[in-house]
Design a protein around this motif. Structure first.
Motif, mmCIF file in Angstrom:
data_model
loop_
_atom_site.group_PDB
_atom_site.id
_atom_site.type_symbol
_atom_site.label_atom_id
_atom_site.label_comp_id
_atom_site.label_asym_id
_atom_site.label_seq_id
_atom_site.Cartn_x
_atom_site.Cartn_y
_atom_site.Cartn_z
ATOM 1 N N LYS A 47 5.078 9.691 -4.464
ATOM 2 C CA LYS A 47 4.971 8.236 -4.388
ATOM 3 C C LYS A 47 5.596 7.569 -5.617
ATOM 4 O O LYS A 47 6.143 6.475 -5.534
ATOM 5 C CB LYS A 47 3.493 7.865 -4.283
ATOM 6 C CG LYS A 47 3.277 6.422 -3.927
ATOM 7 C CD LYS A 47 1.847 6.102 -3.535
ATOM 8 C CE LYS A 47 1.800 4.585 -3.215
ATOM 9 N NZ LYS A 47 0.505 3.997 -3.446
ATOM 10 N N GLU A 60 10.308 1.272 -1.001
ATOM 11 C CA GLU A 60 8.840 1.311 -0.985
ATOM 12 C C GLU A 60 8.279 1.340 -2.411
ATOM 13 O O GLU A 60 7.299 0.677 -2.732
ATOM 14 C CB GLU A 60 8.354 2.580 -0.266
ATOM 15 C CG GLU A 60 8.276 2.417 1.236
ATOM 16 C CD GLU A 60 8.109 3.763 1.966
ATOM 17 O OE1 GLU A 60 8.387 3.797 3.177
ATOM 18 O OE2 GLU A 60 7.707 4.773 1.315
ATOM 19 N N THR A 97 5.893 -1.419 -4.170
ATOM 20 C CA THR A 97 4.613 -1.080 -4.783
ATOM 21 C C THR A 97 4.536 -1.614 -6.214
ATOM 22 O O THR A 97 3.562 -2.260 -6.616
ATOM 23 C CB THR A 97 4.392 0.456 -4.807
ATOM 24 O OG1 THR A 97 4.458 0.951 -3.479
ATOM 25 C CG2 THR A 97 3.060 0.829 -5.439
#
Lengths: 216, 215
Positions: free
Chosen positions: B157, B196, B200
């Protein structure tokens, strides 16, 4: 467990890692040469370890790590309890070391890296030195080193009164500018910068690195 | 104690780098603005604490420190026990944070700075219009770097693993200028995982607070 360094002993960035290992009294490492001439660093097997296709990269057990300054910091942390205290002995010492490591990787590295590329590495690839680029970058480097001169007139080493990773990180490119390119006047003409250079390049760890470079 | 004094301006990328980390760590701080337009950063008083004439500088009690990336490391270490662990939790995680901090300087910083200087900073502060040839060339270089980030962020992530770290946060100020201000963020938004990751980061409450301070 043996630390494997994929790189070349004579390379600036690999030598930064090797000098750190020696200062930290780490002996269990090996250099696995990467054949830059044949483009090994751009082949899939190497890119799987270092996706930007530059040297060095280390493997230490299940850790694969690249970027010489990151590797050097890792070695300092892993071997914190042995060898030279390259991060000093307090949080603020460490912060000062980081401050000068940042100065090295930006203010210092950009002009000296460009000059050394023009003067030395282009020649390895059969390309011609651009003298105007060399001039411009040596001039920028000189301005940066004027600031170092004042700082080193008040401090023995960059982070204070102790030799640190910040000083060490300057060694490879200073060596290449002064001893390989033979264009070190911007360094050696400044009294305190020169004294600092003489001091840090006389350390046993750097002499050992030079032996390894010569053996390459 | 009064917390950490940040000498800089909230509109400046390097000051923002420091502020977002201070806010993430829930650290007490105060901003002492420097009048850059009047050249305060080149005056003797400032040069005495930052000899390269740049911002920011922090003062933590008597301790002074410059270089935004050195400052964020100091803040992450000093406030290790509070807020998210922005340096990871193990020696290996910390090493990977350092790796991506180094990549930000070595690979990412030059092309994105060149693009942003053309698209935002030149026009805004010097009235010089963007040189599209430089913009193109810079974005082309940046794309090659972001291809590597895309592969990395497909696995995790965040850059150093599945945890937010200072390695991610140092990228925010220039990414925001390219994507949010210059509106030339296709190199980011066209890459699924980079996009993404950017979403974030730019949605973090700490970043929104920085933008509010900069307004």
């Amino acid at each position: 467990m043996t630390i494997i360094i994929h790189g070349l002993a004579a390379s600036t960035c690999t030598s930064r890692v090797v000098a750190t290992l020696i200062e930290k009294e780490v002996v269990d490492y090996v250099i696995e040469p990467v054949d830059l001439v044949s483009g090994a660093h751009k082949k899939p097997e190497y890119l799987a370890l270092q996706p930007f296709g530059v040297i060095p990269v280390i493997q230490d057990g299940d850790l694969t790590l690249f970027e010489s300054r990151a590797i050097a910091r890792y070695i300092c942390d892993k071997y914190a309890n042995q060898g030279t205290a390259l991060y000093g002995s307090s949080l603020t010492d460490r912060a000062k070391v980081e401050q000068w490591l940042e100065v090295e990787s930006q203010n210092f590295h950009l002009p000296i890296g460009t000059a050394v590329f023009e003067l030395v590495f282009k020649g390895y690839r059969g390309l011609t030195t651009d003298d105007s680029v060399v001039e411009a970058n040596l001039s920028k480097l000189s301005s940066v080193l004027d600031i170092y001169e004042v700082h080193l007139s008040k401090n023995k080493y960059l982070a204070g009164d102790f030799f640190s990773l910040a000083d060490l990180s300057h060694l490879p490119y200073l060596h290449y500018l002064i001893h390989v390119a033979k264009k070190g006047d911007v360094v050696t003409s400044k009294k305190h910068v020169n004294a600092w250079w003489e001091d840090i390049s006389s350390r046993p760890s750097w002499k050992k690195v030079l032996e390894l470079m010569a053996g390459n | 104690m009064g917390g950490i004094k940040v000498i800089g301006i909230p509109m400046s990328t390097c000051t923002q780098r420091v502020l977002v980390v201070l806010i993430e760590k829930g650290a007490e701080y105060v901003v002492e603005p420097l009048d850059m337009m009047k050249g305060a950063h080149k005056q003797p008083e400032h040069l005495a604490i930052q000899p390269f004439g740049q911002i920011p500088v922090i003062e933590d009690g008597k301790f002074k420190l410059f270089e935004s990336r050195a400052i964020v490391r100091y803040v992450a270490e000093k406030y290790e026990g509070q807020g998210p662990s922005l340096y990871g939790k193990t020696l290996h995680e910390k090493a990977l944070v350092e790796q991506w901090l180094a990549v930000e300087i070595e690979e990412f910083n030059a092309p994105i700075t060149a693009a942003v200087v053309q698209l935002v900073l030149g026009p805004k502060f010097k009235g010089i219009p963007a040189d599209e040839a430089i913009v193109s060339a810079s974005l082309e270089k940046l794309e090659k770097v972001l291809d590597v980030y895309e592969a990395q962020l497909a696995k995790n992530k965040f850059l150093a693993g599945n945890f937010l770290s200072i390695a991610d946060l140092v990228h925010l100020p220039f990414l925001f200028l390219l994507v949010g201000v210059a509106k030339r963020g296709e190199v980011v938004t066209s890459r699924k995982h980079v996009h993404e990751w950017y979403e974030t980061l730019s949605s973090l409450p700490s970043w929104k607070k920085v933008l509010a301070l900069a307004a």
